[in-house]
Enzyme design. Structure first.
Site, PDB file in Angstrom:
ATOM      1  N   GLU A 263     -94.232  97.826   8.703  1.00 34.64           N
ATOM      2  CA  GLU A 263     -93.993  98.707  10.254  1.00 34.64           C
ATOM      3  C   GLU A 263     -94.800 100.383  10.027  1.00 34.64           C
ATOM      4  OE1 GLU A 263     -90.065  99.460   9.915  1.00 34.64           O
ATOM      5  OE2 GLU A 263     -89.507  97.751  11.710  1.00 34.64           O
ATOM      6  N   ASP A 342     -83.999  90.986  10.834  1.00 36.55           N
ATOM      7  CA  ASP A 342     -83.398  93.027  10.398  1.00 36.55           C
ATOM      8  C   ASP A 342     -82.476  93.059  10.139  1.00 36.55           C
ATOM      9  OD1 ASP A 342     -83.585  95.666   9.465  1.00 36.55           O
ATOM     10  OD2 ASP A 342     -84.675  96.015  11.153  1.00 36.55           O
ATOM     11  N   GLU A 370     -77.000 100.305  11.874  1.00 34.28           N
ATOM     12  CA  GLU A 370     -77.836 100.453  12.011  1.00 34.28           C
ATOM     13  C   GLU A 370     -77.638  99.357  13.509  1.00 34.28           C
ATOM     14  OE1 GLU A 370     -81.721 100.021  11.089  1.00 34.28           O
ATOM     15  OE2 GLU A 370     -82.784 100.324  12.755  1.00 34.28           O
TER      16      GLU A 370
HETATM   17  C1  GCV Z   1     -86.899 102.427   7.161  1.00 37.71           C
HETATM   18  C2  GCV Z   1     -85.331  98.383  11.160  1.00 37.71           C
HETATM   19  C3  GCV Z   1     -85.290  99.698  10.709  1.00 37.71           C
HETATM   20  C4  GCV Z   1     -85.994 101.219  10.174  1.00 37.71           C
HETATM   21  C5  GCV Z   1     -86.453 100.852   8.683  1.00 37.71           C
HETATM   22  C6  GCV Z   1     -86.889  99.693   8.641  1.00 37.71           C
HETATM   23  C7  GCV Z   1     -87.162  99.432   7.134  1.00 37.71           C
HETATM   24  O1  GCV Z   1     -87.149  98.509  11.012  1.00 37.71           O
HETATM   25  O2  GCV Z   1     -85.383 100.371  11.865  1.00 37.71           O
HETATM   26  O3  GCV Z   1     -85.459 102.330   9.913  1.00 37.71           O
HETATM   27  O4  GCV Z   1     -87.313 102.045   8.490  1.00 37.71           O
HETATM   28  O5  GCV Z   1     -85.952  98.730   8.836  1.00 37.71           O
HETATM   29  O6  GCV Z   1     -85.825  98.252   6.398  1.00 37.71           O
HETATM   30  O7  GCV Z   1     -88.033  99.558   6.740  1.00 37.71           O
END
Ligand code: GCV
Length: 643
Positions: A263, A342, A370
């Site tokens: 990411e 995720d 989340e």
């Molecule tokens: C810390 C998902 C979340 C992100 C998070 C990522 C990860 O994509 O939305 O906020 O980033 O996971 O676990 O690195």
């Protein structure tokens, strides 16, 4: 300091132990911590703490001298006609044994306990600076950070001490302080802001918890080098020096946590190197000091073309990492999210986890909600974790894990977790990480009894009823049959069925007028099903054999396909969405009956949040049902209202 909820350690929980005469022998930091706790309890409830070895026997005799087989953290409690005896081989065992006595209350029973894995860790996604989009805590739903506020460290660490005590009481022994997305300010925690880390480490140490830090793979560049290439000797030296300096200030520092090539984060791919090269660089710097690297396996293409169905995000971690099995240093822990996507409310287990027998695997869960209601919805997650650990619908994660890690759900909210009932998820993670075989319903009752020590049966029963099946309820009114990701892009709250359907993130459901689901089979799909060991490879690949819970994760099915349950896909969608929203209304009703039995602030907070959950579940029901009715044209067999 504001009034803070005592969570599952209110004073009255200590009554049974605090009434006794307790002898505690031994010395050192953790024994002093135990003595402090017991001393306070005895002062409050009329017991006595004796630190000397001689004299008449006490009601409880605690000390070292337990068998070596108890290991570093285990303990043995024996009861009989004489005193209750608690023995440990190491001081950590005394700490955990004391908290176990609390759980046993008035009826201590003989038991021997050792944790299943040596490290049980929480990752905080706390930022030092307030991030313009993510705020102080990324995916945090409980206020600001316990550690930092608006760029500065918290001066008063009283709450961190209380927090460390809560964590120790459920068996957590490691924390990573900061977000895995390490930005410029946070990168300096490793160097010129190390003092802040050392101070927090001092607080956690008193409760047997080692402190870890998320670091940027590009840290050498952020500090002036022209490269972060893991094979460059200057980079190696940089990490050696930085790491030696950390250990000077924090001799029991746990190690580094790294999100690399994920990411948008920097990583070894920039230099044409592998993830083993990257992880081993840091491992070598940490090894002389006894530290570990947690290297995350959350590596996938987040700039995907939704038109290209040959790319499958669910394959990515397996494809990236399995070629490197056996090449990571011994002090590398590959940290793998429990599912291949995720942290959805339903996913199969990650096929990477059973596929790396020569690598230490840390399984990562997400306590912060989340994708499971953001601490506005009641969603007790332990039943999900327990299924994954035991292997209800796939390979048992507990068989392949060297350790367990979870993303924390706390903040400076007076109830710690925003939703007071979300405290149970934090507690339950610690307990299941200690013993993955525990029954999540029993863990819930443990939490209820500790949190509300004088619980009238009516309150205990109602809390249990509201919480125990709340994950199943949440799943019913959200994304169906394992398909996932029907949430609002960005903030991930509330329904948006097509929210991620045409985006770059690789999170699709492929619904059309004929059917829904992602084809991950070997013959016609992405082949992800073949990443699993037998018999799961065969089971997932087969339409009739695939468990209903995961069937749209692995198959694109016509709406008229009859599930193993006997109903069609479309009718299942309608039925579960009506049922899920109805169940939330029942939860709300049960809560109303509890008015007057709980502290008013907690009662009101949960009542307000349940109102929101009722609203949100109705929205989910109507959007999902209307979407699939409009796509499929198939009416509800029961003629209920669909828009
Ligand atoms: C810390 C998902 C979340 C992100 C998070 C990522 C990860 O994509 O939305 O906020 O980033 O996971 O676990 O690195």
């Amino acid at each position: 300091m504001d009034v803070v909820d005592p969570a599952w350690l209110p004073p009255d929980t200590w009554r049974a132990i605090g009434r006794r005469r307790i002898r505690l022998t031994g010395h050192g930091l953790l024994v002093d911590t135990v003595a402090g706790e017991l001393g306070q309890a005895c002062a409050r409830f009329g017991g006595e703490l004796v630190r000397s070895t001689g004299g008449p026997p006490c009601d409880v005799e605690m000390g070292l001298g337990g068998e070596a087989a108890l290991g570093a953290e285990g303990f043995a409690i024996t009861t009989g006609s004489g005193p209750v005896r608690l023995r440990a081989h190491q001081p950590h065992g005394l700490l955990y044994g004391m908290f176990h006595l609390l759980r046993l209350g008035d009826a201590p029973a003989s038991t021997t306990c050792r944790p299943a894995v040596p490290r049980r860790m929480l990752d905080h996604w706390d930022n030092v600076d307030v991030h313009p989009v993510m705020g102080q805590v990324e995916r945090g739903y409980a206020g600001s950070s316990l550690f930092w506020r608006a760029g500065a460290p918290r001066r008063d660490l009283t709450r961190v001490t209380t927090y460390a005590r809560m964590l120790a009481s459920c068996g957590i022994n490691a924390v990573a302080l900061n977000n895995v997305n390490v930005h410029a300010t946070e990168a300096r925690l490793l160097t010129d802001r190390l003092g802040e880390v050392a101070e927090l480490a001092g607080v956690f140490r008193r409760y047997g918890i080692r402190t870890h830090l998320s670091v940027s793979f590009a840290a050498p560049v952020l500090h002036g080098l022209d490269t972060a290439d893991p094979l460059d000797v200057r980079v190696r030296r940089w990490w050696e020096h930085a790491t030696a300096a950390v250990y000077q200030d924090i001799p029991d520092f746990g190690g580094y946590l790294v999100k690399a090539d994920s990411e948008g984060r920097p990583g070894p791919f920039t230099y044409g190197r592998t993830h083993a090269d990257g992880a081993n660089l840091l491992a070598d710097a940490l090894a002389p000091h006894g530290g570990v690297v947690h290297w995350r396996a959350f590596v996938y293409n987040h700039r995907q073309d939704w038109r290209d169905r040959s790319i499958d995000r669910a394959r990515a971690a397996f494809d990236h990492f399995t070629p490197h099995d056996g090449t990571f240093r011994d002090n590398v822990v590959l940290q793998v999210k429990h599912g291949p996507m995720d942290f959805q409310a339903r996913e199969p287990v990650s096929p990477l986890i059973p596929a790396m027998p020569r690598t230490r695997i840390g399984v990562e869960f997400q306590i912060t909600q989340e994708y499971t209601g953001q601490q506005r919805h009641v969603c007790y997650l332990a039943p999900m974790w327990s299924e994954l650990l035991r292997g209800t619908h796939g390979p048992a994660l507990a068989d392949s894990a060297s350790e367990f890690v979870a993303v924390a759900n706390v903040g400076d909210d007076p109830f710690w977790t925003g939703h007071p009932l979300a405290q149970a998820n934090l507690y339950a993670f610690g307990r299941l990480a200690w013993d993955p075989g525990l029954d999540p319903a029993a863990v819930l009752d443990e939490w209820i009894t500790l949190t509300f020590p004088d619980t009238p049966a009516r309150l205990g029963d109602a809390l249990h009823a509201i919480m125990q099946n709340s994950w199943a309820t949440y799943e019913r009114y959200t994304a169906p049959l394992g398909v996932g990701f029907m949430v609002h892009p960005g903030d991930h709250y509330g329904p948006a069925v097509d929210g991620y359907e045409y985006s770059r993130w690789g999170t699709y459901h492929h619904a059309d007028r004929d059917g829904v689901g992602v084809d991950r089979t070997v013959t016609t799909g992405t082949g992800q099903a073949a990443q699993y060991p037998e018999p799961w490879r065969r089971i997932y690949d087969s339409r009739p054999d695939c468990p209903d819970e995961l069937v749209l994760f692995f198959h694109h099915l016509p709406y008229t396909h009859v599930l193993r349950s006997g109903v069609t896909v479309i009718q299942h969608i309608y039925d579960t969405h009506f049922a899920g929203a109805d169940e939330v209304a029942v939860m709300r009703g049960r809560w109303a009956e509890l008015s007057g039995t709980l502290p008013p602030a907690a009662y009101e907070r949960v009542a307000e949040l349940l109102d929101e959950q009722v609203r949100s579940a109705g929205e989910w029901r109507d959007q999902v049902n209307s979407y699939f009715f409009r796509k499929s044209g198939v009416p509800d067999a029961h003629g209920r209202r669909i828009y």
